[in-house]
Structures are given as structure tokens and as C-alpha cells.
Design an enzyme around this catalytic site. Sequence first.
Site, mmCIF file in Angstrom:
data_model
loop_
_atom_site.group_PDB
_atom_site.id
_atom_site.type_symbol
_atom_site.label_atom_id
_atom_site.label_comp_id
_atom_site.label_asym_id
_atom_site.label_seq_id
_atom_site.Cartn_x
_atom_site.Cartn_y
_atom_site.Cartn_z
ATOM 1 N N LYS A 205 59.555 75.598 43.504
ATOM 2 C CA LYS A 205 60.276 75.104 44.837
ATOM 3 C C LYS A 205 61.103 76.219 45.421
ATOM 4 O O LYS A 205 61.287 77.411 44.871
ATOM 5 C CB LYS A 205 61.215 74.056 44.379
ATOM 6 C CG LYS A 205 60.525 72.836 43.516
ATOM 7 C CD LYS A 205 59.302 71.901 44.161
ATOM 8 C CE LYS A 205 58.777 71.218 43.109
ATOM 9 N NZ LYS A 205 57.783 70.477 43.715
HETATM 10 C C1 LIG Z 1 57.883 68.982 42.494
HETATM 11 C C2 LIG Z 1 58.003 67.765 43.139
HETATM 12 C C3 LIG Z 1 58.416 66.740 42.552
HETATM 13 C C4 LIG Z 1 58.827 66.722 41.060
HETATM 14 O O1 LIG Z 1 59.835 67.373 40.885
HETATM 15 P P1 LIG Z 1 60.253 67.922 39.316
HETATM 16 O O2 LIG Z 1 61.735 68.609 39.566
HETATM 17 O O3 LIG Z 1 59.291 69.021 38.942
HETATM 18 O O4 LIG Z 1 60.563 66.838 38.763
HETATM 19 C C5 LIG Z 1 58.527 65.469 43.222
HETATM 20 N N1 LIG Z 1 58.229 65.111 44.412
HETATM 21 C C6 LIG Z 1 57.865 66.229 45.018
HETATM 22 C C7 LIG Z 1 57.396 65.858 46.525
HETATM 23 C C8 LIG Z 1 57.219 67.480 44.519
HETATM 24 O O5 LIG Z 1 56.671 68.332 45.371
#
Ligand SMILES: *Cc1c(COP(=O)(O)O)cnc(C)c1O
Length: 395
Positions: A205
Site C-alpha cells: 500500500k
Molecule cells: C489490501 C487490501 C485489503 C487488506 O488489507 P490488509 O491490511 O492486508 O488486511 C482490504 N481491502 C482492499 C481494497 C485492499 O486492497
Amino acid sequence: MPAAPGARHGRSGAYSWGIAPDLPPIALGKPSYDDREATAVAECLASGWVAGWGPNGSALEEGFAKRVGVDHAVAVSSCTAGLHLCLVAMGIGAGDEVIVADYTFPATGHAVLYVGATPVFVDVSPTTFCIDPSRIAAAVTDQTKAIIAVDQFGQCADWDELQQVADDAGVDLIEDAACAAGASYRDREAGSFGRVGVFSLHGRKGISSGEGGVITTNDAALADYARKVSSFGIESARTRAGAEGLPIPTFESLGYNYKLSDIQAAVARVQVEKLDGFIARRNAVAARYTDAFADLSGWSTPSIAPGRNHTWQAYTLLAPDRTARDALAIGLRAQGIGSNFGTYASHIQPIYDAADADCPVSLDLFERHVALPMHADLTEQEVARVISAVLEITS
Ligand SMILES: *Cc1c(COP(=O)(O)O)cnc(C)c1O
């Protein structure tokens, strides 16, 4: 030494696009760290408070709430955990339905399954890749309790329209802002829409502490409840440390251990300070890609919808068909350039048993999107190499 990339394309090793075969790999995505994060971790380790709910966590929460423009932020171990806590805090459970954007990492749908509710997948817009507000009303039933919209790839969903639809249906609106730290929509920051928003701090992210998440809301009761349930359903040891006497908590409701460690919070605090710089660099890379690929016949570049600041968690080209998509991704990988599909069409994942859901746009994006390298450390030379390789492979 790997084979000459030209040879793979029947060009007998002639590097017509100027790429030597032994260039270092280019990552699809990566976090951007320097000595500041390393120092923050070292200080945290030396402090002795490495578990959750420490001083770094509190500071991270304060910084996030301020940045997003909400009253409360709760640091948690992941966005998925945060979504789960929000659904628990809203009292959503067995027999309930939650409308979920179909084109998303399946964490969104999984969170709904965790509480025993049913995810009802709704198709997305072909331009924003976020849930299409005009398709939601038809999916609402007496069992519908909430809508989870996703700010896909770092671009905000249509929040004004979504809030209207949610109000009309009398259900809660939840923002999955996993990819969207720092994004904005009509001068409001991602994480401030609906009743509650949840960010991810996963390594892929825009800002990252390895794993992690942050819940943001103006709802004090929801924030308090989520915080408590993130730590076994009791008050924190740190809160109790300041109390008089020997307070011993009682366990009244089932809680989880979804706390963010203070080591991770220390990293995330530094990342928040760097966020605007990361977004600026990602936007510069996206602009170069879009400029370079604008005239690529049969291919489409992603667009920024009006009133948005995009954070480009991912940059996706839309191929003319699945075969061309696969060929580009495989061709890039053969040159050491990271590439992948976009994200998932949730309804076709067997776990959800929802293959009959009507989500043709999401399915199409799942089959034709190809993600190109996108991160804040990409150099001009690397961007040029990606562009040359894409143009060569698709020609
Ligand atoms: C990456 C992602 C998640 C999950 O995030 P984590 O922190 O890995 O649990 C949830 N929703 C979306 C849209 C994502 O891209």
C-alpha cells in the site's frame, strides 16, 4: 545471465528498445524506507514498549485522525482486522447482508464472512473501478445492514452518491480505504466517508509498516468499542497503568487480538510524514505512463475522475483482451519488470458461492487489467525502461 529479452520475442537478441539483459529487476510495488524508519524502530526497541497500544500507536492514531479530518483513529493489525471490528461494532452478524464492491482484494468480502453475514457483490464503474452507486438499490433487501465501498487503487469512490444511496436504504456506509491513504474527493480526505473508514499499512500500500491498519471515524462509541474489541474486549494495560490501586479487568464480551505493535506504529508514523512526497512521486510516474500509452491502439489508460486526488496504489492498463494482458505481464516479467493482474472479481471466488452475481464490469477488469510497476522509489530510468518494454511487447 538470463537470456536476451529480444530472443524471447524472436528478435535474435537485437535490443532494439535499448535494454540490456542483465539490468536489475524493477519491483511492481515496494515500500519506501530510509534511516528515519530504522531510527524509529531502534528507539522503540530501546524503549521497552514494543507491544500494541504504546506511545507510537497513540501518536500514529492522533496523526491519522488529524490528517483524515476525523475525531477518532484506532490502530489495528491490518485493514482486514479493522473491517472485521467495524462489522462487530455495528452489530452485524448471521442473517444479515452486506453489499460489497465486487472488484477488490477479497479481504473486503472475507470480513463480512467473519461475522457470519453474507456479502452481496455489486458491480463497479468501468471508469473509477469503484462500486457503481446506481447498481446498489437493486441489491438492497430487508436483510441489508451496510454497504462497503472500496477506494480502488487509490482513487476515491463516488462518496456523495453512495451516501445518498445508503441514506435512502437506511443502512450504514463503510469505506474500505486500504489503498487510499492521502487520497481525496471534493476536498475531503479518504477515510472520512461513510460511518467509518479503514486503511491498510500492508507492504503493497501507499504507506506501510509491513502489516497494519487504521480505523477512522467521527463515531466515538464505534471507535471505543472497536478499540476495546481489538484487545480481547478489555481496557489497555497502558490505560490501567495510570490507574490507582490494582484494577483487574473482567472479560465481558469476546474480543480479539488485533492490536498494531508499537514497532510497526513507529514505522507508520514516519511514513505518514512522508505521505505527500510519495503521492507526488506516484502521480509523476502515472502521468508519464499515461502520456506514453495514450495512443496505444486497443489499450486504455486509467483516468482520474473529477474532484479526486489519486494516490496510485496501483497503475493498471486495460488490455484489448485477456490474451494480450497475459502476454504483456509475462513479457514484462521475462525482462525483470514486475507485473501482475489488477485485482480480483470477488463473486467468482469459490469461497463466496456467489458466481451468479451480475458483475460483468468487474469480471472484465479482472481479465483485462495489467498492473505496471508503481512505487515512490521508481527512478526516471526505470520508468523509461518500463515504457520501452510495454511499447515493444504490445507492438
Ligand atoms: C489490501 C487490501 C485489503 C487488506 O488489507 P490488509 O491490511 O492486508 O488486511 C482490504 N481491502 C482492499 C481494497 C485492499 O486492497
